[in-house]
Design a protein around this motif. Structure first.
Motif, PDB file in Angstrom:
ATOM      1  N   THR A  27      28.571 -57.684 -14.131  1.00  0.00           N
ATOM      2  CA  THR A  27      28.398 -59.042 -14.636  1.00  0.00           C
ATOM      3  C   THR A  27      27.400 -59.856 -13.817  1.00  0.00           C
ATOM      4  N   ARG A  28      26.839 -59.268 -12.772  1.00  0.00           N
ATOM      5  CA  ARG A  28      25.765 -59.881 -12.015  1.00  0.00           C
ATOM      6  C   ARG A  28      24.630 -58.865 -11.894  1.00  0.00           C
ATOM      7  N   PRO A  29      23.369 -59.313 -11.947  1.00  0.00           N
ATOM      8  CA  PRO A  29      22.248 -58.376 -11.832  1.00  0.00           C
ATOM      9  C   PRO A  29      22.310 -57.611 -10.517  1.00  0.00           C
ATOM     10  N   SER A  30      21.927 -56.342 -10.558  1.00  0.00           N
ATOM     11  CA  SER A  30      21.982 -55.533  -9.345  1.00  0.00           C
ATOM     12  C   SER A  30      21.120 -54.295  -9.486  1.00  0.00           C
ATOM     13  N   GLN A  31      20.443 -53.943  -8.410  1.00  0.00           N
ATOM     14  CA  GLN A  31      19.727 -52.676  -8.300  1.00  0.00           C
ATOM     15  C   GLN A  31      20.402 -51.753  -7.290  1.00  0.00           C
ATOM     16  N   GLN A  32      21.573 -52.162  -6.801  1.00  0.00           N
ATOM     17  CA  GLN A  32      22.210 -51.404  -5.723  1.00  0.00           C
ATOM     18  C   GLN A  32      23.593 -50.888  -6.076  1.00  0.00           C
ATOM     19  N   ARG A  33      23.911 -50.736  -7.365  1.00  0.00           N
ATOM     20  CA  ARG A  33      25.267 -50.334  -7.732  1.00  0.00           C
ATOM     21  C   ARG A  33      25.625 -48.949  -7.221  1.00  0.00           C
ATOM     22  N   LEU A  34      24.669 -48.025  -7.210  1.00  0.00           N
ATOM     23  CA  LEU A  34      24.972 -46.684  -6.705  1.00  0.00           C
ATOM     24  C   LEU A  34      25.281 -46.711  -5.214  1.00  0.00           C
ATOM     25  N   SER A  35      24.578 -47.532  -4.472  1.00  0.00           N
ATOM     26  CA  SER A  35      24.882 -47.631  -3.038  1.00  0.00           C
ATOM     27  C   SER A  35      26.196 -48.365  -2.808  1.00  0.00           C
ATOM     28  N   LEU A  36      26.519 -49.332  -3.669  1.00  0.00           N
ATOM     29  CA  LEU A  36      27.828 -49.988  -3.577  1.00  0.00           C
ATOM     30  C   LEU A  36      28.934 -48.977  -3.854  1.00  0.00           C
ATOM     31  N   TYR A  37      28.723 -48.124  -4.842  1.00  0.00           N
ATOM     32  CA  TYR A  37      29.717 -47.082  -5.130  1.00  0.00           C
ATOM     33  C   TYR A  37      29.912 -46.167  -3.931  1.00  0.00           C
ATOM     34  N   GLU A  38      28.831 -45.796  -3.259  1.00  0.00           N
ATOM     35  CA  GLU A  38      28.954 -44.919  -2.092  1.00  0.00           C
ATOM     36  C   GLU A  38      29.828 -45.552  -1.021  1.00  0.00           C
ATOM     37  N   ARG A  39      29.762 -46.856  -0.883  1.00  0.00           N
ATOM     38  CA  ARG A  39      30.618 -47.539   0.100  1.00  0.00           C
ATOM     39  C   ARG A  39      32.076 -47.524  -0.340  1.00  0.00           C
ATOM     40  N   CYS A  40      32.312 -47.544  -1.654  1.00  0.00           N
ATOM     41  CA  CYS A  40      33.679 -47.497  -2.173  1.00  0.00           C
ATOM     42  C   CYS A  40      34.255 -46.082  -2.130  1.00  0.00           C
ATOM     43  N   ARG A  41      33.403 -45.091  -2.195  1.00  0.00           N
ATOM     44  CA  ARG A  41      33.801 -43.713  -2.427  1.00  0.00           C
ATOM     45  C   ARG A  41      34.819 -43.205  -1.401  1.00  0.00           C
ATOM     46  N   GLU A  42      34.665 -43.595  -0.150  1.00  0.00           N
ATOM     47  CA  GLU A  42      35.570 -43.107   0.894  1.00  0.00           C
ATOM     48  C   GLU A  42      36.997 -43.618   0.708  1.00  0.00           C
ATOM     49  N   ASN A  43      37.168 -44.661  -0.095  1.00  0.00           N
ATOM     50  CA  ASN A  43      38.499 -45.193  -0.378  1.00  0.00           C
ATOM     51  C   ASN A  43      39.073 -44.676  -1.700  1.00  0.00           C
ATOM     52  N   LEU A  44      38.444 -43.633  -2.242  1.00  0.00           N
ATOM     53  CA  LEU A  44      38.938 -43.003  -3.461  1.00  0.00           C
ATOM     54  C   LEU A  44      39.549 -41.645  -3.147  1.00  0.00           C
ATOM     55  N   GLN A  45      40.589 -41.273  -3.889  1.00  0.00           N
ATOM     56  CA  GLN A  45      41.113 -39.927  -3.781  1.00  0.00           C
ATOM     57  C   GLN A  45      40.148 -38.957  -4.443  1.00  0.00           C
ATOM     58  N   LYS A  46      40.322 -37.666  -4.164  1.00  0.00           N
ATOM     59  CA  LYS A  46      39.377 -36.646  -4.581  1.00  0.00           C
ATOM     60  C   LYS A  46      39.143 -36.648  -6.089  1.00  0.00           C
ATOM     61  N   GLU A  47      40.216 -36.774  -6.873  1.00  0.00           N
ATOM     62  CA  GLU A  47      40.065 -36.727  -8.328  1.00  0.00           C
ATOM     63  C   GLU A  47      39.181 -37.867  -8.829  1.00  0.00           C
ATOM     64  N   SER A  48      39.365 -39.059  -8.266  1.00  0.00           N
ATOM     65  CA  SER A  48      38.544 -40.197  -8.683  1.00  0.00           C
ATOM     66  C   SER A  48      37.116 -40.067  -8.167  1.00  0.00           C
ATOM     67  N   GLN A  49      36.950 -39.511  -6.971  1.00  0.00           N
ATOM     68  CA  GLN A  49      35.605 -39.256  -6.475  1.00  0.00           C
ATOM     69  C   GLN A  49      34.848 -38.339  -7.430  1.00  0.00           C
ATOM     70  N   GLU A  50      35.490 -37.257  -7.822  1.00  0.00           N
ATOM     71  CA  GLU A  50      34.843 -36.299  -8.714  1.00  0.00           C
ATOM     72  C   GLU A  50      34.529 -36.923 -10.068  1.00  0.00           C
ATOM     73  N   TYR A  51      35.435 -37.754 -10.551  1.00  0.00           N
ATOM     74  CA  TYR A  51      35.215 -38.405 -11.843  1.00  0.00           C
ATOM     75  C   TYR A  51      33.976 -39.290 -11.785  1.00  0.00           C
ATOM     76  N   TRP A  52      33.898 -40.175 -10.799  1.00  0.00           N
ATOM     77  CA  TRP A  52      32.791 -41.122 -10.735  1.00  0.00           C
ATOM     78  C   TRP A  52      31.508 -40.483 -10.228  1.00  0.00           C
TER      79      TRP A  52
END
Length: 370
Positions: A96-121
């Protein structure tokens, strides 16, 4: 022993993200459920928005459940985003806000995801780059409406003018003089027909128990949202017509709730389960609040009663159940008058403020004392 499939699971496809956002107004939901610090809550997970919104009331526990693992991955990534990102970055990740960094934001979130959700995203970089709130079947349906249908009816100038602050009588005048032309009525009835919605928006199974014209009933509610309610304050309407939240945000995304939700994340637990499975495994009554979304929409009246009886069995006296009717009327049957008390006055007053305008009724019921 394998659990028997629920009516919903046997009729609809739950293999992909249907809802990348929750299209139900958490403001009226949280007010209806009367959640306190000792409350144990059950919530349909969907994309996770309203399960997170319940955390703003500081409950003891929230159990978020869903039949669809993809929907739980949506919730898991939101939880990781609350843990890992700033509020502004969360809005960027949602889309909902313009961004060119969503993939890098996801990488920061990734370590707080369990394996199944990591693989999904990990397998959906284009979805992440577009915004995780944009790519459900329902959101793509609204995108088609926004990009293909609305331009045939109104200019962007007219769409922008809809969101200019006005008092109620001015909103009605604007609707009648500038918005409500024959193209609007004709194309709306085609796009929101039972056939088109079933093919492009919701699963056809959701219309099994619906009678009458789907488009006519939805249009009536849309007129209410454009005239009685204030479009400037309506995030759902803004997303449908503009593809983003502009002057309004859903409850869980508002900046004043960010730290509260973040501090309460450990009180949230999600499970892959139907409501029937969840209640079947429960022993003594333990629930105080139930957000049931619109799950009865695609259940028979017989199965609705069965599930309400199960929810009554696992709920404590004074517990509240809240849910929406969209097109199929559902509420506690007269045979359960001794178990569930309809809070009609409260429900009707809240429904008048419901910004997720396509529902036809909001139901609030309270568990009676034995």
């Amino acid at each position: 022993m394998k659990e028997a499939p629920t009516e919903a699971a046997s009729r609809a496809d739950f293999s992909k993200v249907r809802y990348a956002q929750v299209w139900e107004d958490a403001d009226i939901l949280t007010e209806a459920l009367n959640i306190g610090p000792d409350s144990v809550c059950l919530s349909i997970a969907s994309a996770g928005d309203n399960a997170l919104a319940l955390l703003t009331r500081n409950p003891k526990r929230v159990y978020a459940i869903d039949l669809n693992p993809a929907q739980l991955h949506c919730l898991a990534l939101r939880v990781a985003a609350f843990r890992s990102l700033s509020h502004q970055e969360l809005l960027e990740l949602i889309g909902t806000r313009p961004s060119q960094q969503r993939l890098s934001l996801y990488e920061r979130c990734r370590e707080n995801l369990q394996k199944e959700s990591q693989e999904y995203w990990d397998a959906l970089p284009e979805t992440v780059a577009s915004g995780i709130g944009t790519q459900g079947k329902f959101e793509r349906y609204f995108e088609l409406f926004r990009k293909r249908v609305v331009p045939l009816v109104h200019s962007q100038k007219t769409v922008d003018a809809l969101f200019v602050p006005r008092i109620q009588i001015q909103r009605l005048e604007f609707y009648e003089s500038r918005w409500n032309n024959w193209r609007w009525r004709a194309l709306f009835k085609i796009f929101f027909s039972r056939f088109t919605m079933g093919r492009l928006g919701r699963d056809p199974a959701f219309f099994k128990y619906v009678e009458g014209s789907v488009a006519d009933r939805i249009l009536e509610r849309v007129v209410y949202a454009l005239t009685e309610l204030n479009p400037e304050d309506n995030p759902y309407l803004q997303w449908i017509l503009k593809g983003r939240f502009e002057s309004a945000l859903p409850l869980y995304l508002r900046p004043e709730h960010f730290e509260t939700i973040r501090s309460n994340l450990d009180r949230l637990e999600w499970q892959l389960a139907s409501v029937e499975d969840f209640t079947r495994r429960a022993g003594e009554p333990f629930l105080d609040a139930c957000n049931l979304s619109d799950i009865f929409e695609y259940m028979s009246e017989t199965n609705t009663e069965k599930l309400l009886r199960e929810l009554y069995r696992v709920s404590r006296p004074g517990a509240r159940l809240a849910y929406w009717n969209m097109l199929a009327p559902r509420s506690r049957p007269q045979s359960m008058a001794a178990e569930l008390t309809p809070l009609n006055e409260l429900a009707e007053s809240l429904f008048k403020k419901d910004k997720a305008f396509f529902y036809s009724k909001f139901i609030v019921e309270e568990v009676a004392s034995p």
